[in-house]
Design a protein around this motif. Structure first.
Motif, PDB file in Angstrom:
ATOM      1  N   LYS A 186       1.137  -1.197  -0.165  1.00  0.00           N
ATOM      2  CA  LYS A 186      -0.059   0.004   0.190  1.00  0.00           C
ATOM      3  C   LYS A 186       0.750   1.234  -0.082  1.00  0.00           C
ATOM      4  O   LYS A 186       0.558   2.088  -0.868  1.00  0.00           O
ATOM      5  N   THR A 187       1.945   0.975   1.087  1.00  0.00           N
ATOM      6  CA  THR A 187       2.918   2.492   1.044  1.00  0.00           C
ATOM      7  C   THR A 187       3.110   2.426  -0.924  1.00  0.00           C
ATOM      8  O   THR A 187       3.553   3.863  -1.390  1.00  0.00           O
ATOM      9  N   ALA A 188       3.700   1.750  -1.396  1.00  0.00           N
ATOM     10  CA  ALA A 188       4.339   1.901  -2.772  1.00  0.00           C
ATOM     11  C   ALA A 188       2.987   1.996  -4.127  1.00  0.00           C
ATOM     12  O   ALA A 188       3.287   3.108  -4.423  1.00  0.00           O
ATOM     13  N   ALA A 189       2.073   1.518  -3.372  1.00  0.00           N
ATOM     14  CA  ALA A 189       0.675   2.049  -4.399  1.00  0.00           C
ATOM     15  C   ALA A 189       0.748   3.520  -4.088  1.00  0.00           C
ATOM     16  O   ALA A 189       0.501   4.534  -5.085  1.00  0.00           O
ATOM     17  N   LEU A 190       0.484   3.814  -2.777  1.00  0.00           N
ATOM     18  CA  LEU A 190       0.269   5.218  -2.160  1.00  0.00           C
ATOM     19  C   LEU A 190       1.577   6.249  -2.633  1.00  0.00           C
ATOM     20  O   LEU A 190       1.315   7.622  -3.015  1.00  0.00           O
ATOM     21  N   GLY A 191       2.826   5.847  -3.057  1.00  0.00           N
ATOM     22  CA  GLY A 191       3.945   6.512  -3.086  1.00  0.00           C
ATOM     23  C   GLY A 191       4.136   6.281  -4.736  1.00  0.00           C
ATOM     24  O   GLY A 191       4.924   7.485  -4.673  1.00  0.00           O
ATOM     25  N   VAL A 192       3.540   5.734  -6.051  1.00  0.00           N
ATOM     26  CA  VAL A 192       3.687   6.066  -7.388  1.00  0.00           C
ATOM     27  C   VAL A 192       3.078   7.601  -7.253  1.00  0.00           C
ATOM     28  O   VAL A 192       2.033   7.707  -6.868  1.00  0.00           O
ATOM     29  N   PHE A 193       4.349   8.266  -7.663  1.00  0.00           N
ATOM     30  CA  PHE A 193       3.654   9.957  -7.757  1.00  0.00           C
ATOM     31  C   PHE A 193       3.550  10.118  -9.643  1.00  0.00           C
ATOM     32  O   PHE A 193       4.639   9.728 -10.515  1.00  0.00           O
ATOM     33  N   GLY A 194       1.938  10.372  -9.355  1.00  0.00           N
ATOM     34  CA  GLY A 194       1.656  10.365 -10.900  1.00  0.00           C
ATOM     35  C   GLY A 194       0.724   9.060 -11.175  1.00  0.00           C
ATOM     36  O   GLY A 194       0.397   8.473 -10.181  1.00  0.00           O
ATOM     37  N   SER A 195       1.208   8.639 -12.673  1.00  0.00           N
ATOM     38  CA  SER A 195       1.149   6.801 -12.726  1.00  0.00           C
ATOM     39  C   SER A 195       1.349   6.040 -13.489  1.00  0.00           C
ATOM     40  O   SER A 195       2.836   6.199 -13.459  1.00  0.00           O
ATOM     41  N   GLY A 196       1.604   4.975 -12.291  1.00  0.00           N
ATOM     42  CA  GLY A 196       2.102   3.850 -12.320  1.00  0.00           C
ATOM     43  C   GLY A 196       1.687   2.473 -11.785  1.00  0.00           C
ATOM     44  O   GLY A 196       0.593   2.472 -11.425  1.00  0.00           O
ATOM     45  N   TRP A 197       2.521   1.967 -11.008  1.00  0.00           N
ATOM     46  CA  TRP A 197       2.079   0.538 -10.825  1.00  0.00           C
ATOM     47  C   TRP A 197       2.753  -0.011  -9.939  1.00  0.00           C
ATOM     48  O   TRP A 197       3.951   0.137  -9.171  1.00  0.00           O
ATOM     49  N   ALA A 198       2.279  -0.808  -8.680  1.00  0.00           N
ATOM     50  CA  ALA A 198       2.779  -1.025  -7.435  1.00  0.00           C
ATOM     51  C   ALA A 198       3.526  -2.677  -7.888  1.00  0.00           C
ATOM     52  O   ALA A 198       2.758  -3.338  -7.586  1.00  0.00           O
ATOM     53  N   TRP A 199       3.462  -3.258  -7.274  1.00  0.00           N
ATOM     54  CA  TRP A 199       4.296  -5.070  -7.340  1.00  0.00           C
ATOM     55  C   TRP A 199       4.776  -5.359  -6.373  1.00  0.00           C
ATOM     56  O   TRP A 199       5.557  -5.307  -5.142  1.00  0.00           O
ATOM     57  N   LEU A 200       4.661  -6.694  -6.380  1.00  0.00           N
ATOM     58  CA  LEU A 200       5.018  -8.016  -5.799  1.00  0.00           C
ATOM     59  C   LEU A 200       5.751  -8.637  -6.775  1.00  0.00           C
ATOM     60  O   LEU A 200       5.381  -8.984  -7.780  1.00  0.00           O
ATOM     61  N   VAL A 201       6.786  -8.542  -6.273  1.00  0.00           N
ATOM     62  CA  VAL A 201       8.304  -9.767  -7.851  1.00  0.00           C
ATOM     63  C   VAL A 201       9.030 -10.369  -7.015  1.00  0.00           C
ATOM     64  O   VAL A 201       9.241 -10.515  -5.729  1.00  0.00           O
ATOM     65  N   CYS A 202       9.634 -11.312  -7.384  1.00  0.00           N
ATOM     66  CA  CYS A 202      10.607 -11.933  -6.561  1.00  0.00           C
ATOM     67  C   CYS A 202      11.683 -12.396  -7.709  1.00  0.00           C
ATOM     68  O   CYS A 202      11.234 -12.530  -8.659  1.00  0.00           O
ATOM     69  N   ASP A 203      12.837 -12.612  -7.385  1.00  0.00           N
ATOM     70  CA  ASP A 203      13.690 -12.308  -7.619  1.00  0.00           C
ATOM     71  C   ASP A 203      14.598 -13.403  -8.091  1.00  0.00           C
ATOM     72  O   ASP A 203      13.569 -14.946  -8.296  1.00  0.00           O
ATOM     73  N   ARG A 204      15.788 -14.144  -8.543  1.00  0.00           N
ATOM     74  CA  ARG A 204      15.667 -16.006 -10.076  1.00  0.00           C
ATOM     75  C   ARG A 204      15.885 -16.700  -8.028  1.00  0.00           C
ATOM     76  O   ARG A 204      15.878 -18.569  -8.481  1.00  0.00           O
ATOM     77  N   GLU A 205      16.440 -16.232  -7.238  1.00  0.00           N
ATOM     78  CA  GLU A 205      16.383 -16.900  -6.020  1.00  0.00           C
ATOM     79  C   GLU A 205      15.485 -17.570  -4.954  1.00  0.00           C
ATOM     80  O   GLU A 205      15.177 -18.184  -4.001  1.00  0.00           O
ATOM     81  N   GLY A 206      14.039 -16.873  -6.006  1.00  0.00           N
ATOM     82  CA  GLY A 206      12.920 -17.397  -4.980  1.00  0.00           C
ATOM     83  C   GLY A 206      12.890 -15.864  -3.702  1.00  0.00           C
ATOM     84  O   GLY A 206      11.662 -15.747  -3.325  1.00  0.00           O
ATOM     85  N   THR A 207      13.719 -14.862  -3.735  1.00  0.00           N
ATOM     86  CA  THR A 207      13.527 -13.631  -2.379  1.00  0.00           C
ATOM     87  C   THR A 207      12.959 -12.641  -3.735  1.00  0.00           C
ATOM     88  O   THR A 207      12.489 -12.435  -4.782  1.00  0.00           O
ATOM     89  N   LEU A 208      11.405 -12.589  -2.716  1.00  0.00           N
ATOM     90  CA  LEU A 208      10.050 -11.354  -2.241  1.00  0.00           C
ATOM     91  C   LEU A 208      10.696 -10.168  -1.875  1.00  0.00           C
ATOM     92  O   LEU A 208      11.450  -9.831  -1.378  1.00  0.00           O
ATOM     93  N   SER A 209      10.186  -9.407  -3.118  1.00  0.00           N
ATOM     94  CA  SER A 209      10.498  -7.332  -2.560  1.00  0.00           C
ATOM     95  C   SER A 209       9.238  -6.598  -3.280  1.00  0.00           C
ATOM     96  O   SER A 209       8.207  -7.329  -4.331  1.00  0.00           O
ATOM     97  N   ILE A 210       8.976  -5.874  -2.794  1.00  0.00           N
ATOM     98  CA  ILE A 210       7.894  -5.025  -3.351  1.00  0.00           C
ATOM     99  C   ILE A 210       8.610  -3.569  -4.068  1.00  0.00           C
ATOM    100  O   ILE A 210      10.124  -3.224  -3.959  1.00  0.00           O
ATOM    101  N   ARG A 211       7.850  -3.893  -5.536  1.00  0.00           N
ATOM    102  CA  ARG A 211       8.547  -2.430  -6.535  1.00  0.00           C
ATOM    103  C   ARG A 211       7.270  -1.509  -6.459  1.00  0.00           C
ATOM    104  O   ARG A 211       5.879  -1.464  -6.545  1.00  0.00           O
ATOM    105  N   LYS A 212       7.517  -0.641  -7.165  1.00  0.00           N
ATOM    106  CA  LYS A 212       7.018   0.301  -8.053  1.00  0.00           C
ATOM    107  C   LYS A 212       7.711   0.713  -9.074  1.00  0.00           C
ATOM    108  O   LYS A 212       8.619   1.015  -9.626  1.00  0.00           O
ATOM    109  N   THR A 213       6.632   0.989 -10.507  1.00  0.00           N
ATOM    110  CA  THR A 213       7.507   1.355 -11.280  1.00  0.00           C
ATOM    111  C   THR A 213       6.859   2.714 -12.114  1.00  0.00           C
ATOM    112  O   THR A 213       4.968   2.851 -11.718  1.00  0.00           O
TER     113      THR A 213
END
Ligand SMILES: [Fe+2]
Length: 214
Positions: A124-151
């Motif tokens: 939610k912090t990521a979603a509210l933190g997108v300035f203007g238009s964009g996306w909040a994400w749950l992603v994982c890397d090749r090792e399976g580690t999760l993180s939250i991103r904004k684009t």
């Protein structure tokens, strides 16, 4: 075989009234049938002018747009991202959310994000933190580690493996929630398709193709 030009609009995976009361029919109708459809149409028009790009998959267009011809580069970047992001977004909601993430994903959420409550708060912090238009994400890397991103705009988090995304362009919520992006996020969270998110996490772990319609 992953899809390439000409791309087609994936059908809405549920009825326009099936996500009530969290997401209403008018919002879903305009978002899917107008906005999403426009990204598909615009991408196909741009690719029609670029025969060398027509064999590229959607993921390749999103990841390697910088290698495209200069006069088409930004348009293809924006519209390929629009198609990729909206495909995952609409599949990421469901009338039947289930009981939450499966055992493997739950364990990863506990390990990497501090549990479901902290995960929701960070998303939610990521979603509210997108300035203007964009996306909040749950992603994982090749090792399976999760993180939250904004684009921003229609950028994707590729090559990280996207598991879940919340569209925070105003067209995703303004008809129903006006400027209340946080209320929209809380409603969207009630409709998250946890079986899909859990399945994608398993596929990323197995290093399988990452596009949700594979
Ligand atoms: Fe959107």
């Amino acid at each position: 075989m992953e899809p390439h030009y000409p791309f087609s609009l994936p059908p809405l995976p549920y009825g326009e009234s099936d996500l009530l009361p969290e997401i209403d029919e008018k919002t879903l109708h305009f978002h899917h049938d107008k906005h999403f459809a426009a990204y598909v149409d615009n991408l196909n028009k741009l690719l029609a002018a670029c025969p060398a790009c027509q064999s590229w998959t959607l993921e390749q267009l999103c990841q390697y747009w910088c290698r495209l011809p200069g006069d088409l580069r930004q348009g293809i970047r924006n519209n390929a991202g629009g198609v990729y992001n909206h495909t995952l977004y609409f599949q990421g909601m469901t009338p039947t959310p289930g009981e939450g993430p499966d055992v493997a994903l739950s364990a990863a959420i506990d390990r990497d994000l501090g549990g479901m409550s902290a995960f929701k708060s960070a998303m939610k912090t990521a979603a509210l933190g997108v300035f203007g238009s964009g996306w909040a994400w749950l992603v994982c890397d090749r090792e399976g580690t999760l993180s939250i991103r904004k684009t921003a705009n229609q950028d994707t988090p590729l090559p990280l493996c996207p598991l879940l995304t919340c569209d925070v362009w105003e067209h995703a919520y303004y008809l129903q929630y006006q400027n209340r992006r946080g209320d929209y996020f809380d409603a969207w969270w009630q409709r998250v398709n946890w079986p899909m998110v859990s399945r994608l996490y398993g596929q990323c772990q197995e290093n399988r193709p990452r596009y949700p319609q594979d």
